[in-house]
Design an enzyme around this catalytic site. Sequence first.
Site, PDB file in Angstrom:
ATOM      1  CB  CYS A 287      -0.934  -0.012   1.197  1.00 18.32           C
ATOM      2  SG  CYS A 287      -1.731  -1.621   1.449  1.00 18.32           S
TER       3      CYS A 287
ATOM      4  CG  ASN B  50      -6.988  -1.803  -0.996  1.00  8.05           C
ATOM      5  OD1 ASN B  50      -6.008  -1.624  -1.707  1.00  8.05           O
ATOM      6  ND2 ASN B  50      -6.900  -1.854   0.313  1.00  8.05           N
TER       7      ASN B  50
ATOM      8  CG  HIS C 194      -3.706   2.584   0.487  1.00  5.65           C
ATOM      9  ND1 HIS C 194      -3.852   1.929  -0.716  1.00  5.65           N
ATOM     10  CD2 HIS C 194      -4.047   1.689   1.459  1.00  5.65           C
ATOM     11  CE1 HIS C 194      -4.249   0.692  -0.493  1.00  5.65           C
ATOM     12  NE2 HIS C 194      -4.384   0.521   0.815  1.00  5.65           N
TER      13      HIS C 194
END
Length: 335
Positions: free
Chosen positions: A112, A292, A262
């Site tokens: 991430c 994601n 993120h």
Amino acid sequence: MHITHISYFLPEKTLTNDDLAIEYESNWNSKKIYKKTGIKSRHIATTETTSQLAVQAAEKLFSESGFSKDKIDFLLLCTQSPDYFLPTTACIVQDILGLPTSCGAFDFNLGCSGFVYGLAITKGLIAGGMAKNVLLLTVETYTKYIHPKDKSVRTIFGDGAAATLITHEEGDPCKIGEFVFGTDGKGASNLIVPAGAMAMPKSEETAKERVDEQGNVRSLNNLYMNGPEIFNFTLDIVPDTVKSLLAKAKLSMDDIDLFVFHQANKFMLDSLRDKIGIPDEKFYVNMEDKGNTVSATIPIAMKDALDEGRIRRGDKLMLVGFGVGYSWAGCIVEW
């Protein structure tokens, strides 16, 4: 030194909340999934490999920008789902794209926080006189690690690739600014694929499926995430990261035109925005139809914000990545 162009590519197959609701029965409906995650659908790589997604994103960048492949002198590829243990996926991508053989290329394994780390590596290469035109690829196929009956992660993650071009000409001002970094390996076990590499090779034992207290099914070969611990870590570390970055850059919150974090999940992002005190109009969220995508979320969000007119020339952006590792990083970028 500045970011010249961003493009991204998403696999064709999508997995919607309605699809998941059918699989997970009536107690886990589409609206409940959206309320918890802020995601309505996500793109899934089926037969596509990481290198194939990376190539599609890169080809799109060259087509959209008109930038010549022959001018690329370094290729960086961030992934935690490589094609092979070896060779490095960046070498495969260099060959398929037809980049010069004088081009440097390597993978780096981060999740991430990977895009911000990639910008830092790029800045070092350019500042050190080792490169002028860097192609940064952030690409993941995390869904290949996910057990189909593990709703704790299947509702969140999607696959995708982003291609970012960073260029420099003699006399150019540096628009990739200050950085802050952080690492706490004590959190490694909270977001992990336990089996498959050298510490725990795959075996009949690691392939055995287990059911957790919430009814999620997975084996040691699958992705595991301790959601509450990841959430607590994020709420603890990200506000301090923002504060440290502003101090290092000698900026205030008012100096930042857009915060691009993120894209973990909307509940987490909303909690961070509230805790830090970021105005809603300065905080960008775009995960509704993408999920994601790990290291690709920040550049994908930047590209969408650009297309929507949320980023204009001269704007100062704060980029913050955080998660698996634990690893986190933040930087200031002027567009």
